[in-house]
Design a protein around this motif. Structure first.
Motif, PDB file in Angstrom:
ATOM      1  N   LEU A 177       1.693   5.962  -3.176  1.00 47.18           N
ATOM      2  CA  LEU A 177       2.141   6.886  -3.981  1.00 47.18           C
ATOM      3  C   LEU A 177       1.207   7.472  -5.197  1.00 47.18           C
ATOM      4  N   ASN A 196       0.631  -1.274  -0.100  1.00 47.67           N
ATOM      5  CA  ASN A 196       0.101  -0.048  -0.037  1.00 47.67           C
ATOM      6  C   ASN A 196       0.791   1.288   0.121  1.00 47.67           C
ATOM      7  N   ALA A 197       1.991   1.125   0.238  1.00 44.10           N
ATOM      8  CA  ALA A 197       2.896   2.406   0.234  1.00 44.10           C
ATOM      9  C   ALA A 197       2.869   2.616  -1.068  1.00 44.10           C
ATOM     10  N   ALA A 198       3.072   1.630  -2.039  1.00 39.48           N
ATOM     11  CA  ALA A 198       3.199   2.058  -3.574  1.00 39.48           C
ATOM     12  C   ALA A 198       1.798   2.579  -3.769  1.00 39.48           C
TER      13      ALA A 198
END
Lengths: 340, 340
Positions: free
Chosen positions: A63, A58-60
C-alpha cells in the motif's frame, strides 16, 4: 471427526513491542531497517520478533510502496483445453523462471467462466499485482479492457487482433503454416486438406490463412474442416469429416499436434496408412509429436521462450524502459519426422 | 523499435476529489458506500470516478479487513515433472472451481528452486492470501513451516508424513497399490516386479508399501527398480533395469501411468509383447492410460475431487468451522483395460 484449533491470530507489531518492552515506533524502525535504535533495544526486539512469530505485513507495505512485487499470469481457457494444451505449461514455466530471476512472484490466475472474469478483474484492480501476462486472450476480452483501464504493465502471449498496439510476444502463425503446407505439398500430395481449429483466435485464423496462402489457386474449401478447439477429440472428428467429404484426400495439415494425433486415430480406424496413404503434419512440436505412431512432422513452437519473452516485456515496463512496438516474433523451425 | 508510453499513473482518490470539486472524505464515503452524501455530490463523484478511471485499491482494503479474498495454490515440483504430471492440471481446476463458487480468487504459485521457496514464503507472509492449498509437499518442506508459523488456513493434497495433524485430502495409496497388485497376481503372473517412483513422497513410498503387502513372502527386492520421478523417461529406464536384472519378469506394477507408458516402450524395444509376455499396470487413470497401446489397467485417481476437497477444507477454516482430523480419503476404483 473432531475440530482442529481455529485460525491462529497473526502476531502484530504491538505484540512485539509489548514483548520487548519498547514502543511500537522503535519496533517499526527495526523492522524497516532504519537507524537510531540502540544495540540493546535492537537485540530485544529481534528476540521478541522470533518469540511471538511476527512477520511484516507486505500487503500493508505494498500500500505504501504501491508495489506488490508480483506479476499475474492469466490463462483464459476452457478447463478441458487447459488440460490438453501442450504449450501452456511450458509458457507458464518460462515466465516463472524469468520473473523469478528478477525477484518477482508469479501468480497464475485461471479464467474459466464469466464469474471468473469478473473476479479476476476485481483482483487485478486491487493492487495485488504490478503487471500482467495474458495468454489466450480473445477479441473483446473484458480482461484486456481492465488492464488497459488500470494502465497495468501488460504483455500478451499471442495477441488479440483488436489490440495491435499492446506489447506482445508470439510467432508468425501465418508464415509458419504457409511454410509447412508448402513442405507438405513438395512431397507430391495432390489433395491436401486442413483441420482448422480455434478460428476465434489469432493463432487459429492465421494458421488457416497460411494454409490458404500456400495452396493459392488450388485451395478447395471442401478440404477444410473447422473444429472449435486444439484438442485430440476435435482432431478425430475433423478427420472423419474430411474422409467423409473427400475420400481421395492424401495430405492433411492439422492445426496442432493434438489435433494431428486425433487425425491419426481416425485414419487408423478408416484403414488408411500414414504416411503411405495420407501425409499428416501438425503444429507445436509438443510431447504429442514424439509419441504418436508415426512421430509427427510439425512446426516447433518456442513455448518456454514465449513465456520468458512476455515476462521480459512486463519487466521492461516495470523498470520504465521502452518496449518494442509491434511485438516480438520468435523463430519457428520446421521439424520433419515420419508422418509426412 | 519505438517506445510506447511509460506506465500510466494510477488515479487516486485525490484525483477524483479534485475532478468533482469535493473533499477526499466525501469521495471516500461514496466509494465505501456510506450514508450522508448529497445526491448531487454523489453524482459528481461518480462522474469523476468514471472520468479519471479511479479504481479502489483492494490491497489497501485488505490491510484494513485483514482479508484478501484469495487462496494460494502451491505446486512444488521440478519443471519437467510439472509438465508430465497428469494430475496437477485437474487438481488445479477442481480447486479453482470450488474456490470460485465461494467467490475466492485462486492464485497458483510454482516452486521450482530454492529461490522460489524463499520468495513464495515471503509472499505468503505478506498478507496476499487468506489460505493455502499445497500440492506435492515433501518432508521438512520449508513452505509447510511457513504456513504453520503464520497460522494460515491450509490444506494439503496428499500430506507430508511429518505433519499428520494438518488437514489433507488424499487417497489411500498403500491400499490402492495392494489391491491392484493382488489383481495383477490373480491373472497368474509368477515374477511380478515394480517400478517404484518418487520414494521421497508419501505417495511413492506408500505405493511401494502396498506392493510389498500384496506379495508378502513372495516379495523379492531384486524385482523392484526405483526411479526418482513419476515420468515417462523414468519408466523407460526402470523397465530396462528390471529386464536386465530379471529377464524372466512377467508382470510389472508401474508407480504411475506415465511410468507405465515408458515401461511399454522399453518392453516393445526388447521385443516383449504386452500383455502376452508381460502384464503391466499403472496408477492414476490419466490421459496416458487411454492412449497407450494397449490401454492401461490402472487405479483411478480422483484428481478433480482432490482439488475441490482441499479447497473445501480451506474454506471451512476460513468460515471458522471444524475440519476433519486425519484428513479425507477419496475412493480409488481399479479400471481394468488391456495391458494386464
Amino acid at each position: 471427526m473432531v475440530s482442529v484449533p481455529a485460525r491462529r491470530k497473526r502476531a502484530t507489531i504491538h505484540d512485539v513491542a509489548v514483548e520487548a518492552g519498547v514502543s511500537r515506533g522503535t519496533v517499526s524502525r527495526v523492522v524497516n531497517d532504519e537507524p537510531y535504535v540502540s544495540a540493546s533495544a535492537r537485540a530485544a526486539i529481534e528476540a521478541a520478533i522470533e518469540k511471538v512469530g511476527y512477520v511484516p505485513n507486505n500487503a500493508a507495505r505494498s500500500l505504501v510502496m504501491q508495489r506488490s512485487q508480483a506479476v499475474g499470469f492469466i490463462v483464459h481457457e476452457p478447463h478441458s483445453l487447459f488440460l490438453e494444451d501442450p504449450n501452456i505449461g511450458e509458457i507458464l514455466l518460462g515466465a516463472n523462471t524469468a520473473l523469478s530471476d528478477a525477484d518477482y512472484q508469479m501468480v497464475c490466475l485461471i479464467i474459466d467462466s464469466e464469474r471468473d472474469t469478473a473476479r479476476v478483474a476485481r483482483y487485478l484492480s486491487g493492487g495485488f499485482v504490478d503487471g500482467v501476462i495474458i495468454v489466450s486472450a480473445r477479441q473483446h476480452d473484458p480482461i484486456t479492457r481492465v488492464v488497459e483501464k488500470l494502465g497495468l504493465p501488460t504483455a500478451f502471449v499471442g495477441h488479440p487482433p483488436d489490440l495491435r498496439d499492446l506489447p506482445f510476444v508470439g510467432i508468425d502463425n501465418r508464415r509458419s503454416a504457409r511454410d509447412l503446407t508448402e513442405r507438405l505439398l513438395a512431397t507430391g500430395r495432390q489433395r491436401v486438406g486442413m483441420i482448422a481449429a480455434a478460428l476465434d483466435r489469432d493463432s487459429g485464423a492465421d494458421r488457416l490463412a497460411g494454409f490458404t496462402d500456400a495452396l493459392g489457386e488450388r485451395f478447395d474449401p471442401a478440404l477444410v474442416a473447422s473444429v472449435p478447439l486444439y484438442a485430440y477429440a476435435a482432431g478425430v472428428e475433423g478427420m472423419r469429416e474430411l474422409l467423409h467429404r473427400s475420400p481421395d484426400i492424401d495430405g492433411v495439415f492439422a492445426a496442432s499436434d493434438a489435433v494431428a494425433a486425433g487425425a491419426l486415430e481416425a485414419l487408423r480406424d478408416a484403414g488408411r496408412s500414414v504416411p503411405g496413404d495420407v501425409g499428416v503434419v501438425g503444429f507445436d512440436d509438443s510431447a504429442w509429436a514424439r509419441r504418436t505412431q508415426p512421430p509427427l512432422s510439425t512446426v516447433h513452437q518456442p513455448a518456454s521462450g514465449l513465456g520468458a519473452g512476455a515476462a521480459e516485456l512486463v519487466l521492461q515496463q516495470l523498470r520504465g524502459e521502452a518496449t518494442p512496438v509491434g511485438g516480438l516474433l520468435l523463430h519457428t523451425p520446421i521439424v520433419w519426422r515420419a508422418s509426412a
